[in-house]
Design a protein around this motif. Structure first.
Motif, PDB file in Angstrom:
ATOM      1  N   UNK A 223       0.850  -1.192   0.000  1.00  0.00           N
ATOM      2  CA  UNK A 223       0.000   0.000   0.000  1.00  0.00           C
ATOM      3  C   UNK A 223       0.887   1.243   0.000  1.00  0.00           C
ATOM      4  N   UNK A 224       0.671   2.143  -0.957  1.00  0.00           N
ATOM      5  CA  UNK A 224       1.498   3.334  -1.068  1.00  0.00           C
ATOM      6  C   UNK A 224       0.678   4.605  -1.153  1.00  0.00           C
ATOM      7  N   UNK A 225       1.353   5.738  -0.979  1.00  0.00           N
ATOM      8  CA  UNK A 225       0.670   7.033  -0.936  1.00  0.00           C
ATOM      9  C   UNK A 225       0.732   7.822  -2.224  1.00  0.00           C
ATOM     10  N   UNK A 226       1.027   7.178  -3.353  1.00  0.00           N
ATOM     11  CA  UNK A 226       1.095   7.899  -4.630  1.00  0.00           C
ATOM     12  C   UNK A 226      -0.287   8.442  -4.996  1.00  0.00           C
ATOM     13  N   UNK A 227      -0.270   9.610  -5.651  1.00  0.00           N
ATOM     14  CA  UNK A 227      -1.506  10.253  -6.084  1.00  0.00           C
ATOM     15  C   UNK A 227      -1.423  10.591  -7.572  1.00  0.00           C
ATOM     16  N   UNK A 228      -2.558  10.575  -8.233  1.00  0.00           N
ATOM     17  CA  UNK A 228      -2.574  10.815  -9.678  1.00  0.00           C
ATOM     18  C   UNK A 228      -2.192  12.243 -10.044  1.00  0.00           C
ATOM     19  N   UNK A 229      -2.367  13.179  -9.142  1.00  0.00           N
ATOM     20  CA  UNK A 229      -2.060  14.573  -9.477  1.00  0.00           C
ATOM     21  C   UNK A 229      -0.564  14.878  -9.417  1.00  0.00           C
ATOM     22  N   UNK A 230       0.231  13.952  -8.868  1.00  0.00           N
ATOM     23  CA  UNK A 230       1.654  14.215  -8.673  1.00  0.00           C
ATOM     24  C   UNK A 230       2.432  14.249  -9.980  1.00  0.00           C
ATOM     25  N   UNK A 231       2.130  13.288 -10.864  1.00  0.00           N
ATOM     26  CA  UNK A 231       2.972  13.109 -12.033  1.00  0.00           C
ATOM     27  C   UNK A 231       2.208  12.268 -13.057  1.00  0.00           C
ATOM     28  N   UNK A 232       2.452  12.499 -14.354  1.00  0.00           N
ATOM     29  CA  UNK A 232       1.629  11.876 -15.386  1.00  0.00           C
ATOM     30  C   UNK A 232       1.713  10.353 -15.400  1.00  0.00           C
ATOM     31  N   UNK A 233       2.868   9.768 -15.035  1.00  0.00           N
ATOM     32  CA  UNK A 233       2.959   8.304 -14.994  1.00  0.00           C
ATOM     33  C   UNK A 233       2.071   7.752 -13.888  1.00  0.00           C
ATOM     34  N   UNK A 234       2.019   8.459 -12.759  1.00  0.00           N
ATOM     35  CA  UNK A 234       1.169   8.013 -11.661  1.00  0.00           C
ATOM     36  C   UNK A 234      -0.309   8.181 -12.000  1.00  0.00           C
ATOM     37  N   UNK A 235      -0.617   9.093 -12.908  1.00  0.00           N
ATOM     38  CA  UNK A 235      -2.006   9.286 -13.315  1.00  0.00           C
ATOM     39  C   UNK A 235      -2.536   8.091 -14.092  1.00  0.00           C
ATOM     40  N   UNK A 236      -1.645   7.258 -14.625  1.00  0.00           N
ATOM     41  CA  UNK A 236      -2.050   6.104 -15.425  1.00  0.00           C
ATOM     42  C   UNK A 236      -2.390   4.888 -14.569  1.00  0.00           C
ATOM     43  N   UNK A 237      -1.939   4.867 -13.341  1.00  0.00           N
ATOM     44  CA  UNK A 237      -2.065   3.643 -12.544  1.00  0.00           C
ATOM     45  C   UNK A 237      -3.462   3.455 -11.981  1.00  0.00           C
ATOM     46  N   UNK A 238      -3.875   2.212 -11.905  1.00  0.00           N
ATOM     47  CA  UNK A 238      -5.115   1.850 -11.242  1.00  0.00           C
ATOM     48  C   UNK A 238      -4.892   1.863  -9.728  1.00  0.00           C
ATOM     49  N   UNK A 239      -5.984   1.800  -8.984  1.00  0.00           N
ATOM     50  CA  UNK A 239      -5.881   1.747  -7.523  1.00  0.00           C
ATOM     51  C   UNK A 239      -5.265   0.413  -7.095  1.00  0.00           C
ATOM     52  N   UNK A 240      -5.681  -0.681  -7.744  1.00  0.00           N
ATOM     53  CA  UNK A 240      -5.019  -1.970  -7.598  1.00  0.00           C
ATOM     54  C   UNK A 240      -4.127  -2.135  -8.828  1.00  0.00           C
ATOM     55  N   UNK A 241      -2.842  -1.914  -8.690  1.00  0.00           N
ATOM     56  CA  UNK A 241      -1.913  -1.934  -9.817  1.00  0.00           C
ATOM     57  C   UNK A 241      -1.079  -3.212  -9.767  1.00  0.00           C
ATOM     58  N   UNK A 242      -1.332  -4.120 -10.695  1.00  0.00           N
ATOM     59  CA  UNK A 242      -0.681  -5.431 -10.689  1.00  0.00           C
ATOM     60  C   UNK A 242       0.739  -5.342 -11.239  1.00  0.00           C
ATOM     61  N   UNK A 243       1.685  -5.993 -10.551  1.00  0.00           N
ATOM     62  CA  UNK A 243       3.076  -6.106 -11.009  1.00  0.00           C
ATOM     63  C   UNK A 243       3.373  -7.583 -11.278  1.00  0.00           C
ATOM     64  N   UNK A 244       4.235  -7.822 -12.260  1.00  0.00           N
ATOM     65  CA  UNK A 244       4.545  -9.208 -12.607  1.00  0.00           C
ATOM     66  C   UNK A 244       5.525  -9.821 -11.603  1.00  0.00           C
ATOM     67  N   UNK A 245       5.974 -11.063 -11.870  1.00  0.00           N
ATOM     68  CA  UNK A 245       6.828 -11.747 -10.903  1.00  0.00           C
ATOM     69  C   UNK A 245       8.241 -11.172 -10.856  1.00  0.00           C
ATOM     70  N   UNK A 246       8.523 -10.173 -11.699  1.00  0.00           N
ATOM     71  CA  UNK A 246       9.783  -9.434 -11.617  1.00  0.00           C
ATOM     72  C   UNK A 246       9.575  -8.069 -10.969  1.00  0.00           C
ATOM     73  N   UNK A 247       8.345  -7.794 -10.503  1.00  0.00           N
ATOM     74  CA  UNK A 247       8.035  -6.516  -9.881  1.00  0.00           C
ATOM     75  C   UNK A 247       7.782  -5.406 -10.871  1.00  0.00           C
ATOM     76  N   UNK A 248       7.681  -5.742 -12.153  1.00  0.00           N
ATOM     77  CA  UNK A 248       7.561  -4.720 -13.187  1.00  0.00           C
ATOM     78  C   UNK A 248       6.103  -4.361 -13.474  1.00  0.00           C
TER      79      UNK A 248
END
Length: 321
Positions: A151-176
């Protein structure tokens, strides 16, 4: 006028502001309600979540929201701090005091250990920073403790890459993170199903703005590190930005003159990549007023975001927060 605190269906605060001609007027904080709902979904859907805690305002806000989500019980997961070794001392002092007061478990993993083990190479030069090195330490910690949701404190208004992420953001088995392969989140339905080896990053305050966070801190009377308020500090100017000169972490050329200025920090990342801003805001209400009038994002004081046009997105693809 008497204000009676109530709770909505998610545990968020509802204030009874009195009646007018027999009609009760209620004030609901939808952002708080959403965040509390997300926290409860995390605990319901994942086996071993953890809250990423830096001692900054956003992660402090997450702790308060988690308290509300699970009251009267304790926060049912530990806090994890990836310590660069270049954190502001005020932040570390506050971190240790807060976890002691709350009685929650704090796990600390150090970037210095990753450097010593040869897993990452420390940068050199005037723009050197350990900020990006945190990714390796974080991924190792998630694997070490088998955390399936961070659980992290990133917000969509901070930066355009963060604006793309879902609330549940899945990472693969390499953490990517693959920004083109994300799940839809329709009608607040959060899908926490993951395959073996996958991990999810969760962002309960994704829809908040910097002003929302500060307004919430003001309303809730949440204590935060002193570094967020205006104070006199030895600083120097580089590339039009104000850097702290009170430590041996931030690289400084001989010709860069040190001067005492009245400054505060809008964000508290690694000292080597986080600049200050001139300010006389010594109280929460003055900080809120200052943010309301500001035309520059808080990430404007983070030099690590300026390395390239897609600096944040590249770090997130590699497993960054």
């Amino acid at each position: 006028m008497e204000i009676v605190e109530k709770k909505d269906e998610y545990g968020g605060e509802i204030s009874d502001l009195g009646t007018q001609e027999g009609v009760t007027t209620l004030s609901v904080n939808p952002l708080e309600s959403e965040a509390i709902y997300i926290f409860r979904e995390v605990v319901a859907q994942f086996e071993k979540p953890v809250l990423l805690f830096s001692g900054g305002k956003d992660s402090i806000t997450l702790v308060r929201l988690a308290q509300k989500a699970f009251y009267p019980g304790k926060i049912p997961f530990p806090l994890l701090h990836i310590d660069t070794g270049h954190n502001f001392p005020e932040t570390i002092e506050f971190r240790d005091r807060l976890v002691k007061e709350l009685g929650v478990e704090l796990i600390v993993r150090n970037v210095q250990d990753s450097i010593d083990q040869g897993k990452v190479v420390e940068e050199k030069g005037r723009y050197a920073s350990r900020n990006s090195l945190q990714t390796t330490t974080l991924l190792d910690a998630l694997e070490e403790f088998k955390f399936d949701a961070a659980i992290g404190g990133a917000r969509r208004d901070e930066e355009k890459a963060r604006a793309k992420e879902r609330i549940f953001s899945v990472r693969d088995d390499f953490g990517q993170w693959d920004e083109k392969n994300q799940r839809p989140e329709l009608f607040d339905h959060l899908n926490g199903k993951i395959d073996l080896g996958q991990n999810v990053r969760v962002f309960p305050i994704s829809n908040w703005t910097e002003l929302d966070v500060w307004s919430y801190i003001e309303k809730e009377e949440i204590e935060i590190p002193s570094i967020y308020f205006a104070h006199k500090r030895k600083t120097f100017i580089r590339d039009g930005m104000i850097w702290s000169a009170e430590d041996d972490v931030v690289y400084r050329d001989e010709h860069e003159e040190v001067e005492e200025r009245m400054v505060r920090f809008r964000t508290v990342g690694d000292m080597s990549c986080t600049a200050a801003v001139l300010s006389d805001a010594i109280t929460i209400d003055k900080v809120v007023a200052e943010i309301r009038d500001s035309e520059i994002s808080e990430r404007g004081a983070r030099i690590d975001d300026k390395r390239s046009e897609a600096a944040m997105e590249k770090r997130k693809q590699q497993g960054y927060f």
